[in-house]
Design a protein around this motif. Sequence first.
Motif, PDB file in Angstrom:
ATOM      1  N   ILE A  22       0.842  -1.195   0.000  1.00 12.60           N
ATOM      2  CA  ILE A  22       0.000   0.000   0.000  1.00 12.60           C
ATOM      3  C   ILE A  22       0.876   1.242   0.000  1.00 12.60           C
ATOM      4  CG2 ILE A  22      -1.746   1.299   1.285  1.00 12.60           C
ATOM      5  CD1 ILE A  22      -2.587  -1.396   2.532  1.00 12.60           C
ATOM      6  N   THR A  23       0.612   2.168  -0.910  1.00 13.90           N
ATOM      7  CA  THR A  23       1.348   3.434  -0.918  1.00 13.90           C
ATOM      8  C   THR A  23       0.579   4.484  -0.115  1.00 13.90           C
ATOM      9  OG1 THR A  23       0.287   4.119  -2.989  1.00 13.90           O
ATOM     10  CG2 THR A  23       2.403   2.951  -3.159  1.00 13.90           C
ATOM     11  N   GLY A  24       1.298   5.497   0.380  1.00 19.01           N
ATOM     12  CA  GLY A  24       0.661   6.559   1.160  1.00 19.01           C
ATOM     13  C   GLY A  24      -0.012   6.037   2.407  1.00 19.01           C
ATOM     14  N   ALA A  25       0.663   5.120   3.115  1.00 22.29           N
ATOM     15  CA  ALA A  25       0.035   4.384   4.211  1.00 22.29           C
ATOM     16  C   ALA A  25       0.093   5.089   5.559  1.00 22.29           C
ATOM     17  CB  ALA A  25       0.692   3.002   4.334  1.00 22.29           C
ATOM     18  N   ASN A  26       0.632   6.292   5.605  1.00 19.99           N
ATOM     19  CA  ASN A  26       0.795   6.965   6.901  1.00 19.99           C
ATOM     20  C   ASN A  26      -0.452   7.695   7.369  1.00 19.99           C
ATOM     21  OD1 ASN A  26       1.328   8.743   4.697  1.00 19.99           O
ATOM     22  ND2 ASN A  26       2.126  10.251   6.127  1.00 19.99           N
ATOM     23  N   ARG A  27      -1.427   7.917   6.466  1.00 19.47           N
ATOM     24  CA  ARG A  27      -2.632   8.651   6.860  1.00 19.47           C
ATOM     25  C   ARG A  27      -3.756   8.382   5.871  1.00 19.47           C
ATOM     26  NH1 ARG A  27      -1.840  14.979   5.046  1.00 19.47           N
ATOM     27  NH2 ARG A  27      -1.378  14.582   2.852  1.00 19.47           N
ATOM     28  N   GLY A  28      -4.937   8.921   6.162  1.00 25.59           N
ATOM     29  CA  GLY A  28      -6.067   8.861   5.246  1.00 25.59           C
ATOM     30  C   GLY A  28      -6.432   7.462   4.803  1.00 25.59           C
ATOM     31  N   LEU A  29      -6.701   7.328   3.503  1.00 25.23           N
ATOM     32  CA  LEU A  29      -7.131   6.045   2.960  1.00 25.23           C
ATOM     33  C   LEU A  29      -6.064   4.971   3.086  1.00 25.23           C
ATOM     34  CD1 LEU A  29      -9.067   7.053  -0.272  1.00 25.23           C
ATOM     35  CD2 LEU A  29      -9.978   5.821   1.693  1.00 25.23           C
ATOM     36  N   GLY A  30      -4.794   5.364   2.865  1.00 28.59           N
ATOM     37  CA  GLY A  30      -3.716   4.380   2.970  1.00 28.59           C
ATOM     38  C   GLY A  30      -3.656   3.763   4.348  1.00 28.59           C
ATOM     39  N   LEU A  31      -3.715   4.601   5.378  1.00 24.13           N
ATOM     40  CA  LEU A  31      -3.719   4.101   6.758  1.00 24.13           C
ATOM     41  C   LEU A  31      -4.974   3.288   7.023  1.00 24.13           C
ATOM     42  CD1 LEU A  31      -2.447   4.018   9.572  1.00 24.13           C
ATOM     43  CD2 LEU A  31      -3.575   6.200  10.069  1.00 24.13           C
ATOM     44  N   GLY A  32      -6.095   3.745   6.471  1.00 21.41           N
ATOM     45  CA  GLY A  32      -7.341   2.998   6.635  1.00 21.41           C
ATOM     46  C   GLY A  32      -7.254   1.599   6.053  1.00 21.41           C
ATOM     47  N   MET A  33      -6.562   1.465   4.923  1.00 16.62           N
ATOM     48  CA  MET A  33      -6.378   0.154   4.300  1.00 16.62           C
ATOM     49  C   MET A  33      -5.519  -0.757   5.170  1.00 16.62           C
ATOM     50  SD  MET A  33      -5.824   1.141   0.294  1.00 16.62           S
ATOM     51  CE  MET A  33      -7.054   2.102  -0.587  1.00 16.62           C
ATOM     52  N   VAL A  34      -4.460  -0.177   5.728  1.00 18.63           N
ATOM     53  CA  VAL A  34      -3.587  -0.950   6.616  1.00 18.63           C
ATOM     54  C   VAL A  34      -4.381  -1.448   7.828  1.00 18.63           C
ATOM     55  CG1 VAL A  34      -1.591  -0.863   8.153  1.00 18.63           C
ATOM     56  CG2 VAL A  34      -1.483   0.227   5.900  1.00 18.63           C
ATOM     57  N   LYS A  35      -5.159  -0.573   8.431  1.00 21.36           N
ATOM     58  CA  LYS A  35      -5.954  -0.930   9.602  1.00 21.36           C
ATOM     59  C   LYS A  35      -6.977  -2.005   9.256  1.00 21.36           C
ATOM     60  CE  LYS A  35      -7.264   2.652  12.154  1.00 21.36           C
ATOM     61  NZ  LYS A  35      -7.740   4.039  12.457  1.00 21.36           N
ATOM     62  N   TYR A  36      -7.600  -1.891   8.078  1.00 25.24           N
ATOM     63  CA  TYR A  36      -8.582  -2.877   7.629  1.00 25.24           C
ATOM     64  C   TYR A  36      -7.935  -4.251   7.477  1.00 25.24           C
ATOM     65  CZ  TYR A  36     -11.940  -5.233   4.551  1.00 25.24           C
ATOM     66  OH  TYR A  36     -12.815  -6.145   3.993  1.00 25.24           O
ATOM     67  N   LEU A  37      -6.777  -4.280   6.834  1.00 24.90           N
ATOM     68  CA  LEU A  37      -6.104  -5.560   6.595  1.00 24.90           C
ATOM     69  C   LEU A  37      -5.644  -6.224   7.886  1.00 24.90           C
ATOM     70  CD1 LEU A  37      -3.974  -4.616   3.458  1.00 24.90           C
ATOM     71  CD2 LEU A  37      -5.942  -6.147   3.521  1.00 24.90           C
ATOM     72  N   THR A  38      -5.111  -5.432   8.811  1.00 22.57           N
ATOM     73  CA  THR A  38      -4.638  -6.005  10.078  1.00 22.57           C
ATOM     74  C   THR A  38      -5.798  -6.445  10.959  1.00 22.57           C
ATOM     75  OG1 THR A  38      -4.479  -3.759  11.008  1.00 22.57           O
ATOM     76  CG2 THR A  38      -2.464  -4.731  10.104  1.00 22.57           C
ATOM     77  N   LYS A  39      -6.859  -5.660  10.965  1.00 23.12           N
ATOM     78  CA  LYS A  39      -8.016  -5.968  11.803  1.00 23.12           C
ATOM     79  C   LYS A  39      -8.740  -7.217  11.330  1.00 23.12           C
ATOM     80  CE  LYS A  39     -12.428  -4.022  13.383  1.00 23.12           C
ATOM     81  NZ  LYS A  39     -13.336  -2.832  13.306  1.00 23.12           N
ATOM     82  N   ASN A  40      -8.841  -7.382  10.024  1.00 20.03           N
ATOM     83  CA  ASN A  40      -9.603  -8.493   9.454  1.00 20.03           C
ATOM     84  C   ASN A  40      -8.743  -9.666   9.020  1.00 20.03           C
ATOM     85  OD1 ASN A  40     -12.523  -7.359   9.204  1.00 20.03           O
ATOM     86  ND2 ASN A  40     -11.219  -5.712   8.457  1.00 20.03           N
TER      87      ASN A  40
END
Length: 213
Positions: free
Chosen positions: A6-24
């Motif tokens: 994931i690019t731009g993973a430090n905030r916004g949608l990128g961070l949201g994607m990281v959180k989604y993947l780790t949570k699920n």
Amino acid sequence: MKSVLITGANRGLGLGMVKYLTKNDKARIIFATCRKPSEELTNLSQEHKNLHILNLGVTTKFTKLQLVKAEQLLENLTVNTIAPIMLTKSLHPILKQAVEANSDKLIGAQRAVVINMSSILGSIALNDQGGFYPYRCSKAALNAATKSMSIDLKKDQIVVAALHPGWVKTDMGGKNAPLDVDTSVSGIFNTIEKLKEADSGKFLQYDGTELAW
């Protein structure tokens, strides 16, 4: 999905994607790239050993015609178009390995996909407001690159699509945006997981709706 970058993973949608993947528990390995990791991303990497942070910066700028500068156009083109092309070029051998390792699965997310995060602002057909020259031009160029990638990588059985995340409440989207990050991100991954070979080369919204180029 075995591995996700994931690019731009430090905030916004990128961070949201990281959180989604780790949570699920959606991916075995997650590579989160950004210019400078946020505290939240750093904490997530400490909590999840399968999350790896890599240095890779992206920026975007919006502007009107009378304020447009050549360097803004060039910067947006570099970040939003050239960088995704070169990143895909660098990862091409790994993507081919993923396809071979999962040859018993259907062509799509279970093998290898490249998702270029575009924007409805990059659609020429849907542009009825003008403005945003650097951003619109760079995303329209990214869409063109996505289409070419889908043709060139078809022989390798790699699915390539452009995805519009919707207008989301982030630093970029602003507080008036109708979508929250969780809604956009969950829609994005649901759409990705359903991608088939026939979807390669399409421009899709976060909910799977096909958009006009």
